[in-house]
Design a protein around this motif. Sequence first.
Motif, PDB file in Angstrom:
ATOM      1  N   PHE A  30       0.834  -1.208   0.000  1.00  0.00           N
ATOM      2  CA  PHE A  30       0.000   0.000   0.000  1.00  0.00           C
ATOM      3  C   PHE A  30       0.871   1.262   0.000  1.00  0.00           C
ATOM      4  O   PHE A  30       0.538   2.259  -0.647  1.00  0.00           O
ATOM      5  CB  PHE A  30      -0.927   0.006   1.213  1.00  0.00           C
ATOM      6  N   ALA A  31       1.984   1.231   0.728  1.00  0.00           N
ATOM      7  CA  ALA A  31       2.869   2.395   0.777  1.00  0.00           C
ATOM      8  C   ALA A  31       3.479   2.688  -0.593  1.00  0.00           C
ATOM      9  O   ALA A  31       3.573   3.846  -1.011  1.00  0.00           O
ATOM     10  CB  ALA A  31       3.969   2.173   1.815  1.00  0.00           C
TER      11      ALA A  31
ATOM     12  N   VAL B 166      18.021  10.469  -4.723  1.00  0.00           N
ATOM     13  CA  VAL B 166      18.579   9.299  -4.024  1.00  0.00           C
ATOM     14  C   VAL B 166      18.974   9.672  -2.591  1.00  0.00           C
ATOM     15  O   VAL B 166      18.715   8.915  -1.641  1.00  0.00           O
ATOM     16  CB  VAL B 166      19.795   8.758  -4.796  1.00  0.00           C
ATOM     17  N   LEU B 167      19.592  10.838  -2.412  1.00  0.00           N
ATOM     18  CA  LEU B 167      19.981  11.285  -1.071  1.00  0.00           C
ATOM     19  C   LEU B 167      18.762  11.442  -0.169  1.00  0.00           C
ATOM     20  O   LEU B 167      18.785  11.052   1.011  1.00  0.00           O
ATOM     21  CB  LEU B 167      20.726  12.614  -1.160  1.00  0.00           C
ATOM     22  N   VAL B 168      17.682  12.012  -0.711  1.00  0.00           N
ATOM     23  CA  VAL B 168      16.478  12.235   0.090  1.00  0.00           C
ATOM     24  C   VAL B 168      15.835  10.921   0.502  1.00  0.00           C
ATOM     25  O   VAL B 168      15.430  10.742   1.655  1.00  0.00           O
ATOM     26  CB  VAL B 168      15.484  13.111  -0.701  1.00  0.00           C
ATOM     27  N   VAL B 169      15.739   9.966  -0.433  1.00  0.00           N
ATOM     28  CA  VAL B 169      15.141   8.669  -0.108  1.00  0.00           C
ATOM     29  C   VAL B 169      15.973   7.946   0.959  1.00  0.00           C
ATOM     30  O   VAL B 169      15.439   7.401   1.932  1.00  0.00           O
ATOM     31  CB  VAL B 169      15.009   7.815  -1.371  1.00  0.00           C
ATOM     32  N   ALA B 170      17.299   7.949   0.784  1.00  0.00           N
ATOM     33  CA  ALA B 170      18.166   7.301   1.765  1.00  0.00           C
ATOM     34  C   ALA B 170      18.087   8.002   3.114  1.00  0.00           C
ATOM     35  O   ALA B 170      18.035   7.349   4.176  1.00  0.00           O
ATOM     36  CB  ALA B 170      19.613   7.294   1.258  1.00  0.00           C
ATOM     37  N   GLY B 171      18.064   9.322   3.103  1.00  0.00           N
ATOM     38  CA  GLY B 171      17.961  10.075   4.359  1.00  0.00           C
ATOM     39  C   GLY B 171      16.661   9.819   5.083  1.00  0.00           C
ATOM     40  O   GLY B 171      16.637   9.669   6.313  1.00  0.00           O
TER      41      GLY B 171
ATOM     42  N   GLY C  62       8.614   7.790   0.539  1.00  0.00           N
ATOM     43  CA  GLY C  62       9.661   8.667   0.031  1.00  0.00           C
ATOM     44  C   GLY C  62      10.151   8.297  -1.356  1.00  0.00           C
ATOM     45  O   GLY C  62      10.779   9.119  -2.044  1.00  0.00           O
ATOM     46  N   VAL C  63       9.844   7.075  -1.801  1.00  0.00           N
ATOM     47  CA  VAL C  63      10.223   6.660  -3.150  1.00  0.00           C
ATOM     48  C   VAL C  63       9.512   7.514  -4.200  1.00  0.00           C
ATOM     49  O   VAL C  63       9.932   7.557  -5.359  1.00  0.00           O
ATOM     50  CB  VAL C  63       9.919   5.156  -3.343  1.00  0.00           C
ATOM     51  N   SER C  64       8.457   8.216  -3.800  1.00  0.00           N
ATOM     52  CA  SER C  64       7.762   9.106  -4.744  1.00  0.00           C
ATOM     53  C   SER C  64       8.723  10.128  -5.342  1.00  0.00           C
ATOM     54  O   SER C  64       8.547  10.566  -6.483  1.00  0.00           O
ATOM     55  CB  SER C  64       6.610   9.825  -4.041  1.00  0.00           C
ATOM     56  N   THR C  65       9.751  10.502  -4.588  1.00  0.00           N
ATOM     57  CA  THR C  65      10.748  11.443  -5.105  1.00  0.00           C
ATOM     58  C   THR C  65      11.429  10.893  -6.352  1.00  0.00           C
ATOM     59  O   THR C  65      11.605  11.595  -7.356  1.00  0.00           O
ATOM     60  CB  THR C  65      11.800  11.747  -4.027  1.00  0.00           C
ATOM     61  N   LEU C  66      11.812   9.621  -6.303  1.00  0.00           N
ATOM     62  CA  LEU C  66      12.425   8.988  -7.467  1.00  0.00           C
ATOM     63  C   LEU C  66      11.432   8.890  -8.618  1.00  0.00           C
ATOM     64  O   LEU C  66      11.785   9.122  -9.787  1.00  0.00           O
ATOM     65  CB  LEU C  66      12.951   7.600  -7.100  1.00  0.00           C
ATOM     66  N   PHE C  67      10.185   8.531  -8.310  1.00  0.00           N
ATOM     67  CA  PHE C  67       9.159   8.429  -9.337  1.00  0.00           C
ATOM     68  C   PHE C  67       8.940   9.772 -10.035  1.00  0.00           C
ATOM     69  O   PHE C  67       8.777   9.839 -11.251  1.00  0.00           O
ATOM     70  CB  PHE C  67       7.836   7.946  -8.731  1.00  0.00           C
TER      71      PHE C  67
ATOM     72  N   CYS D 237       0.977   7.060  -6.465  1.00  0.00           N
ATOM     73  CA  CYS D 237      -0.115   8.041  -6.565  1.00  0.00           C
ATOM     74  C   CYS D 237       0.396   9.460  -6.319  1.00  0.00           C
ATOM     75  O   CYS D 237      -0.019  10.406  -7.000  1.00  0.00           O
ATOM     76  CB  CYS D 237      -1.209   7.701  -5.565  1.00  0.00           C
ATOM     77  N   LEU D 238       1.303   9.618  -5.356  1.00  0.00           N
ATOM     78  CA  LEU D 238       1.897  10.931  -5.095  1.00  0.00           C
ATOM     79  C   LEU D 238       2.643  11.452  -6.320  1.00  0.00           C
ATOM     80  O   LEU D 238       2.568  12.642  -6.654  1.00  0.00           O
ATOM     81  CB  LEU D 238       2.863  10.844  -3.914  1.00  0.00           C
ATOM     82  N   ALA D 239       3.376  10.564  -6.981  1.00  0.00           N
ATOM     83  CA  ALA D 239       4.126  10.979  -8.167  1.00  0.00           C
ATOM     84  C   ALA D 239       3.186  11.408  -9.291  1.00  0.00           C
ATOM     85  O   ALA D 239       3.409  12.438  -9.939  1.00  0.00           O
ATOM     86  CB  ALA D 239       5.029   9.836  -8.635  1.00  0.00           C
ATOM     87  N   VAL D 240       2.135  10.631  -9.509  1.00  0.00           N
ATOM     88  CA  VAL D 240       1.157  11.004 -10.538  1.00  0.00           C
ATOM     89  C   VAL D 240       0.511  12.344 -10.202  1.00  0.00           C
ATOM     90  O   VAL D 240       0.330  13.211 -11.065  1.00  0.00           O
ATOM     91  CB  VAL D 240       0.076   9.908 -10.686  1.00  0.00           C
ATOM     92  N   GLN D 241       0.191  12.540  -8.916  1.00  0.00           N
ATOM     93  CA  GLN D 241      -0.383  13.809  -8.483  1.00  0.00           C
ATOM     94  C   GLN D 241       0.552  14.979  -8.816  1.00  0.00           C
ATOM     95  O   GLN D 241       0.133  15.982  -9.385  1.00  0.00           O
ATOM     96  CB  GLN D 241      -0.636  13.775  -6.982  1.00  0.00           C
ATOM     97  N   SER D 242       1.818  14.850  -8.469  1.00  0.00           N
ATOM     98  CA  SER D 242       2.769  15.937  -8.667  1.00  0.00           C
ATOM     99  C   SER D 242       2.941  16.276 -10.141  1.00  0.00           C
ATOM    100  O   SER D 242       2.967  17.446 -10.538  1.00  0.00           O
ATOM    101  CB  SER D 242       4.119  15.571  -8.053  1.00  0.00           C
ATOM    102  N   LEU D 243       3.063  15.249 -10.980  1.00  0.00           N
ATOM    103  CA  LEU D 243       3.290  15.471 -12.406  1.00  0.00           C
ATOM    104  C   LEU D 243       2.065  16.092 -13.082  1.00  0.00           C
ATOM    105  O   LEU D 243       2.190  16.993 -13.925  1.00  0.00           O
ATOM    106  CB  LEU D 243       3.657  14.152 -13.092  1.00  0.00           C
ATOM    107  N   THR D 244       0.870  15.645 -12.704  1.00  0.00           N
ATOM    108  CA  THR D 244      -0.336  16.211 -13.321  1.00  0.00           C
ATOM    109  C   THR D 244      -0.622  17.618 -12.806  1.00  0.00           C
ATOM    110  O   THR D 244      -1.160  18.455 -13.547  1.00  0.00           O
ATOM    111  CB  THR D 244      -1.544  15.295 -13.073  1.00  0.00           C
ATOM    112  N   ILE D 245      -0.255  17.904 -11.558  1.00  0.00           N
ATOM    113  CA  ILE D 245      -0.411  19.275 -11.057  1.00  0.00           C
ATOM    114  C   ILE D 245       0.507  20.216 -11.825  1.00  0.00           C
ATOM    115  O   ILE D 245       0.127  21.349 -12.148  1.00  0.00           O
ATOM    116  CB  ILE D 245      -0.117  19.342  -9.552  1.00  0.00           C
TER     117      ILE D 245
END
Length: 296
Positions: free
Chosen positions: A10-11, A284-289, A255-260, A17-25
């Motif tokens: 689910f995560a 990559v830094l943000v996801v790892a952090g 946080g993987v949404s950042t990569l997406f 879904c977050l990535a799709v939201q950001s790109l369409t916005i």
Amino acid sequence: MADTLIGAAFAVLGALCLAVQSLTIRLGTKTHRVTDVVAAMFAVNLLVLVPLAGVAGYPDYGLTPGGVAAFAVAGLLGSLLARFCYFHGIARLGASRAEPLKALFPVFAGGVAVLALGESLSLALAAGVALLVLGGAVVALDSRATSATASGQRLRADLAYPLAAALLLGVDPVFTKLGLATGTTPLVGLTVRVVAATLGFLAYLGWRRVRDGVGWRPRANRWLVAASVANTGYLGAYYAALDRAPVAVVTPLLGVSTLFVVAGAALFLQREERVTARLGVAAVLVVAGAALVVRG
């Protein structure tokens, strides 16, 4: 173990879904204002969540005054103020630059945990914060180097929007956890959250009408509708994940949404944004952090 795996799935769905939201916005705000985005999002949220919660929670919704108050504050912080800040950041900086900055919210969540809840600062937590800050610095450096963004004082103001969203999203989970601790089901709590945020949005529109003396009519296009559907999917997946898996599992996967977003912008938004190698490093830094902060 099975519940944790389902929660992790689910995560990941929520991150997508977050990535799709950001790109369409990003596409939607080329022709529409952020206020239009927020209005469309609340409309779709309510259209989906209210009937589902009404049926699933009947007849005992498990609501208490304390639970309602906690979810309401979470909604005003995360579903209203953070949305405004984040969407303005996308409109001004682009999705590929706003997303890594918004993803710094574990820094603020960790700060709240240390200062307000008395939690200790471990080595892993400190290392995670350092990686998140470094990732944010790389994004800021990249924004200064590209002609796709503003410069000087205007750039600093633009960077402040997703950073403010990160701060609000860092405080939001404290109230969400308080609400869930009262025994309210995730779906009902999520609906209370969205209703409270919608009422706050309507109050803002009323205040603006009195201030300006001009009415406002919401407008939408296919991109705003797509972003609203994606946001509703994210909210449902996020609460379903928290109901089945620990926060330490859910947050890094979100946080993987950042990569997406960075990958999606490079593939689909080539006319709107210039995605650089530095942005990939920052993601990559943000996801790892984020993973280190939550596990620390």
